[in-house]
Scaffold this motif. Structure first.
Motif, PDB file in Angstrom:
ATOM      1  N   CYS A  76       1.209  -1.570   0.216  1.00 51.96           N
ATOM      2  CA  CYS A  76      -0.079   0.383   0.233  1.00 51.96           C
ATOM      3  C   CYS A  76       0.844   1.142   0.043  1.00 51.96           C
ATOM      4  CB  CYS A  76      -1.128  -0.093   0.529  1.00 51.96           C
ATOM      5  SG  CYS A  76      -1.947  -1.600   1.665  1.00 51.96           S
ATOM      6  N   TYR A  77       1.440   1.225   0.998  1.00 60.64           N
ATOM      7  CA  TYR A  77       3.158   2.119   0.900  1.00 60.64           C
ATOM      8  C   TYR A  77       3.751   3.095  -0.753  1.00 60.64           C
ATOM      9  CZ  TYR A  77       6.531   5.593   2.802  1.00 60.64           C
ATOM     10  OH  TYR A  77       7.017   6.075   2.813  1.00 60.64           O
ATOM     11  N   PRO A 132       3.934   1.689  -3.778  1.00 58.59           N
ATOM     12  CA  PRO A 132       3.272   2.592  -4.680  1.00 58.59           C
ATOM     13  C   PRO A 132       2.763   4.125  -5.178  1.00 58.59           C
ATOM     14  CG  PRO A 132       2.843   0.619  -4.525  1.00 58.59           C
ATOM     15  CD  PRO A 132       3.192   0.846  -3.225  1.00 58.59           C
ATOM     16  N   HIS A 133       2.879   4.217  -3.737  1.00 58.34           N
ATOM     17  CA  HIS A 133       2.672   5.958  -3.368  1.00 58.34           C
ATOM     18  C   HIS A 133       3.497   7.310  -3.461  1.00 58.34           C
ATOM     19  CE1 HIS A 133      -1.482   4.075  -2.800  1.00 58.34           C
ATOM     20  NE2 HIS A 133      -1.786   5.089  -3.312  1.00 58.34           N
ATOM     21  N   ILE A 134       4.982   6.044  -3.282  1.00 63.82           N
ATOM     22  CA  ILE A 134       5.766   7.203  -3.330  1.00 63.82           C
ATOM     23  C   ILE A 134       6.096   7.936  -4.554  1.00 63.82           C
ATOM     24  CG2 ILE A 134       8.171   7.429  -2.668  1.00 63.82           C
ATOM     25  CD1 ILE A 134       8.168   4.564  -1.108  1.00 63.82           C
ATOM     26  N   ARG A 164       4.103   9.785  -5.938  1.00 64.01           N
ATOM     27  CA  ARG A 164       3.455   9.514  -6.677  1.00 64.01           C
ATOM     28  C   ARG A 164       2.758  11.033  -8.113  1.00 64.01           C
ATOM     29  NH1 ARG A 164      -0.720   6.460  -9.256  1.00 64.01           N
ATOM     30  NH2 ARG A 164      -0.460   5.196  -6.966  1.00 64.01           N
ATOM     31  N   ASP A 165       3.661  12.408  -7.130  1.00 62.73           N
ATOM     32  CA  ASP A 165       3.047  13.321  -7.056  1.00 62.73           C
ATOM     33  C   ASP A 165       3.991  14.150  -8.019  1.00 62.73           C
ATOM     34  OD1 ASP A 165       0.342  13.630  -7.575  1.00 62.73           O
ATOM     35  OD2 ASP A 165       0.613  14.047  -5.166  1.00 62.73           O
ATOM     36  N   HIS A 198       5.783   5.496 -11.753  1.00 59.92           N
ATOM     37  CA  HIS A 198       4.564   5.298 -11.764  1.00 59.92           C
ATOM     38  C   HIS A 198       3.328   4.958 -13.087  1.00 59.92           C
ATOM     39  CE1 HIS A 198       3.969   6.242  -7.520  1.00 59.92           C
ATOM     40  NE2 HIS A 198       4.769   7.703  -7.396  1.00 59.92           N
ATOM     41  N   ARG A 251       2.341  -1.941 -11.378  1.00 62.97           N
ATOM     42  CA  ARG A 251       2.621  -2.683 -10.767  1.00 62.97           C
ATOM     43  C   ARG A 251       3.654  -3.809 -10.755  1.00 62.97           C
ATOM     44  NH1 ARG A 251       2.503  -4.368  -5.238  1.00 62.97           N
ATOM     45  NH2 ARG A 251       0.257  -2.647  -5.049  1.00 62.97           N
TER      46      ARG A 251
END
Length: 230
Positions: free
Chosen positions: A22-23, A25-27, A29-30, A38, A42
């Motif tokens: 969960c953690y 893949p969001h590192i 992201r922007d 991204h 995955r």
């Protein structure tokens, strides 16, 4: 190890992998510099696929633990067989493969697999969570309980199918975007890429056989009746 210890271990490791899935893949992201990370999600990174695989395996292991306590060992043979097949043919070989290949390339030339610029976004603990801890967790699982290995023909066939599927994914993505998933491929010519994939095949087979050897070394007397069926 007691059954309770094994259950607790499976539960704790499952939650660790759920957190990572969960953690990570969001590192960033922007962040503009991490768009490539991204893009495609995955399925293009073996590291993230392996984290998902480990979460699935430990989830099945937890389910097996719970059902054995509720309805008994004989009534969940399918779950137990699936757990063993998943661990022996994929979970252990992939964790060992990712560990060995990543750190070999990292210490040879980290720009081939993990450019230094990523350190600004991925703390050291995240790097080790993705590429280091995966192998010790699998080794502990091997020591905690015996696993029924399928015949070598079946086990290596399933592993080969997964290897080929991922290679196709890498090549398909390159044909669509012109970018390689990992920088190491950009530094190789066509022959070098073929050799790299061939060596990777051999290494994954080696990790499969290693897992089988460790399992038999630790649990030889326990798994012997199963092994005679090969």
């Amino acid at each position: 190890m007691t059954k309770t210890t094994t259950c607790v271990y499976h539960f704790l490791v499952l939650n660790w992998y759920i957190f990572l899935n969960c953690y990570i893949p969001h590192i960033g992201r922007d962040e503009e510099k991490l768009k490539e990370f991204h893009d495609g999600g995955r399925s293009k990174y073996l590291t993230l696929l392996n984290l998902l695989l480990q979460a699935i395996f430990f989830g099945v292991a937890c389910l097996d633990d719970v059902l054995k306590r509720i309805i008994g060992r004989k009534n969940i043979k399918f779950i137990t067989s699936f757990r063993d097949l998943l661990f022996t043919t994929l979970a252990f070989p992939m964790s060992a493969f990712v560990f060995l290949v990543f750190w070999s390339l990292f210490y040879y030339d980290r720009s081939l697999v993990y450019p230094k610029g990523l350190d600004d976004y991925f703390p050291a603990w995240v790097n080790h969570a993705m590429h280091t801890s995966i192998l010790p967790f699998s080794l502990v699982e091997t020591i905690l309980r015996p696993h029924h290995y399928p015949s070598k023909k079946l086990g290596l066939a399933l592993l080969s199918i997964c290897n080929i599927a991922y290679i196709i994914r890498i090549l398909w993505r390159y044909s669509q975007t012109g970018n390689w998933v990992y920088p190491v491929f950009a530094s190789l010519n066509s022959l070098g890429i073929i050799i790299f994939f061939s060596v990777s095949f051999i290494l994954t087979f080696g990790t499969y056989l290693l897992g089988e050897k460790i399992n038999h070394w630790k649990w030889g007397a326990t798994v012997k009746p199963w092994m005679k069926k090969k």
